[in-house]
Design a protein around this motif. Structure first.
Motif, PDB file in Angstrom:
ATOM      1  N   ILE A 127       0.845  -1.197   0.000  1.00  0.00           N
ATOM      2  CA  ILE A 127       0.000   0.000   0.000  1.00  0.00           C
ATOM      3  C   ILE A 127       0.877   1.242   0.000  1.00  0.00           C
ATOM      4  CG2 ILE A 127      -1.963  -1.106   1.127  1.00  0.00           C
ATOM      5  CD1 ILE A 127      -1.127   0.378   3.723  1.00  0.00           C
ATOM      6  N   ASP A 128       0.414   2.260  -0.714  1.00  0.00           N
ATOM      7  CA  ASP A 128       1.098   3.553  -0.751  1.00  0.00           C
ATOM      8  C   ASP A 128       0.049   4.609  -1.067  1.00  0.00           C
ATOM      9  OD1 ASP A 128       2.840   5.835  -1.608  1.00  0.00           O
ATOM     10  OD2 ASP A 128       4.406   4.314  -1.366  1.00  0.00           O
ATOM     11  N   PRO A 129       0.038   5.717  -0.335  1.00  0.00           N
ATOM     12  CA  PRO A 129      -0.969   6.757  -0.610  1.00  0.00           C
ATOM     13  C   PRO A 129      -0.662   7.605  -1.829  1.00  0.00           C
ATOM     14  CG  PRO A 129       0.445   7.450   1.185  1.00  0.00           C
ATOM     15  CD  PRO A 129       0.837   6.033   0.867  1.00  0.00           C
ATOM     16  N   ASP A 130       0.564   7.506  -2.356  1.00  0.00           N
ATOM     17  CA  ASP A 130       0.973   8.326  -3.501  1.00  0.00           C
ATOM     18  C   ASP A 130       0.466   7.686  -4.790  1.00  0.00           C
ATOM     19  OD1 ASP A 130       2.448   9.586  -5.637  1.00  0.00           O
ATOM     20  OD2 ASP A 130       3.911  10.259  -4.162  1.00  0.00           O
ATOM     21  N   ALA A 131      -0.357   8.421  -5.524  1.00  0.00           N
ATOM     22  CA  ALA A 131      -0.936   7.883  -6.760  1.00  0.00           C
ATOM     23  C   ALA A 131       0.139   7.510  -7.767  1.00  0.00           C
ATOM     24  CB  ALA A 131      -1.894   8.907  -7.371  1.00  0.00           C
ATOM     25  N   ARG A 132       1.251   8.228  -7.766  1.00  0.00           N
ATOM     26  CA  ARG A 132       2.319   7.945  -8.724  1.00  0.00           C
ATOM     27  C   ARG A 132       2.993   6.611  -8.421  1.00  0.00           C
ATOM     28  NH1 ARG A 132       5.462  13.384  -7.467  1.00  0.00           N
ATOM     29  NH2 ARG A 132       5.200  12.381  -5.429  1.00  0.00           N
ATOM     30  N   ASP A 165       1.590   4.127  -6.752  1.00  0.00           N
ATOM     31  CA  ASP A 165       0.591   3.097  -6.991  1.00  0.00           C
ATOM     32  C   ASP A 165       0.501   2.772  -8.479  1.00  0.00           C
ATOM     33  OD1 ASP A 165      -1.792   1.471  -6.043  1.00  0.00           O
ATOM     34  OD2 ASP A 165      -2.779   2.822  -7.463  1.00  0.00           O
ATOM     35  N   ASN A 184       1.530  -0.936 -10.077  1.00  0.00           N
ATOM     36  CA  ASN A 184       0.493  -1.710 -10.750  1.00  0.00           C
ATOM     37  C   ASN A 184       0.758  -1.886 -12.241  1.00  0.00           C
ATOM     38  OD1 ASN A 184      -1.751  -2.659  -8.983  1.00  0.00           O
ATOM     39  ND2 ASN A 184      -1.702  -0.517  -8.314  1.00  0.00           N
ATOM     40  N   ARG A 215      -2.212  -1.432  -3.672  1.00  0.00           N
ATOM     41  CA  ARG A 215      -3.385  -0.582  -3.475  1.00  0.00           C
ATOM     42  C   ARG A 215      -2.944   0.799  -3.046  1.00  0.00           C
ATOM     43  NH1 ARG A 215      -6.400  -4.110   0.971  1.00  0.00           N
ATOM     44  NH2 ARG A 215      -7.654  -2.221   1.121  1.00  0.00           N
ATOM     45  N   ARG A 216      -3.724   1.794  -3.410  1.00  0.00           N
ATOM     46  CA  ARG A 216      -3.476   3.146  -2.950  1.00  0.00           C
ATOM     47  C   ARG A 216      -4.236   3.349  -1.644  1.00  0.00           C
ATOM     48  NH1 ARG A 216      -5.061   8.910  -5.884  1.00  0.00           N
ATOM     49  NH2 ARG A 216      -3.937  10.243  -4.371  1.00  0.00           N
ATOM     50  N   ALA A 217      -3.507   3.433  -0.537  1.00  0.00           N
ATOM     51  CA  ALA A 217      -4.162   3.526   0.770  1.00  0.00           C
ATOM     52  C   ALA A 217      -3.157   3.908   1.835  1.00  0.00           C
ATOM     53  CB  ALA A 217      -4.808   2.186   1.132  1.00  0.00           C
TER      54      ALA A 217
END
Length: 238
Positions: free
Chosen positions: A89-94, A96, A100, A111-113
């Motif tokens: 998990i990582d909150p950074d959209a880049r 993620d 993926n 997952r983005r979280a």
């Protein structure tokens, strides 16, 4: 090096950083972490003995970045004939998006979280890990991460850099000929200056946590060393 320089920021964390350099940085993480992070030894010592050939052990990689640690754990376990399911998990959209977009590996998902999102959802795992993430955190954020880790799994292994002149100079010299077209070298040197020492962590972490030096350059912040029964949760293989 006498104290953490928390006012410094890593270049790749800026929302407007150069996308080409950021892409190169994610691509180079696997190489630089293989050399400097020590996770192969951590896996052999602290993860592999608790895995099973028949039951699936669930692993959560918090702040998974480019996904190299999650993928490495799955690869090592598969090579040893052991079953794991790794969620990064990582909150950074880049981050993620990068993770993926990589070729899929059986048993690995991204997952983005935030970790707090998983706690709120009531999710649980057998093991929480992170790599070179603690130095990014403020004191309050560190407390939040440890709180979440305790609620998400009975055991945690958070590996990071030890702040020292030796680590700073060594990383600078060893990376100088390489990684010129990414944020690896400047951000790595910033990371050392932002990092904790094991002694500093032991003075502030809650009961049950301990910072274990693994070399002059790094440590593992461990929790629940007597838990995780061999064989994991027994969840069906993915």
């Amino acid at each position: 090096m006498r104290k953490r320089e928390t006012g410094l920021a890593e270049l790749m964390d800026a929302p407007d950083c150069d996308p080409r350099l950021l892409q190169n940085t994610y691509e180079q993480f696997a190489t630089v972490n293989a050399v400097f992070s020590g996770w192969r030894g951590i896996y052999r010592r602290s993860i592999r003995p608790r895995l099973s050939t028949t039951l699936v052990t669930s692993v959560l990689d918090i702040g998974s970045g480019g996904g190299d640690l999650a993928r490495a754990i799955a690869h090592w376990a598969a090579r040893d004939g052991l079953r794991v399911r790794v969620t990064g998990i990582d909150p950074d959209a880049r981050a993620d998006a990068f993770a993926n977009a990589l070729p899929p590996i059986r048993g690995v998902t991204f997952r983005r979280a935030f970790s707090s999102d998983l706690v709120a959802a009531g999710e649980s795992f057998d093991l929480v890990v992170s790599n070179h993430m603690l130095h990014h955190l403020t004191g309050a954020q560190l407390g939040g991460l440890l709180h979440d880790s305790e609620r998400l799994a009975p055991r945690s292994l958070h590996a990071d850099i030890t702040r020292s002149f030796v680590a700073y100079a060594g990383f600078g010299m060893l990376t100088a000929p390489f990684f010129r077209d990414s944020y690896i070298r400047p951000d790595g040197m910033t990371s050392v200056r932002r990092s904790f020492t094991p002694r500093e962590l032991d003075a502030v972490v809650p009961a049950g946590w301990r910072a274990v030096p693994r070399s002059p350059f790094g440590y593992v912040l461990e929790y629940g060393t007597k838990t995780i029964a061999r064989g994991g949760t027994g969840a069906p293989d993915a």
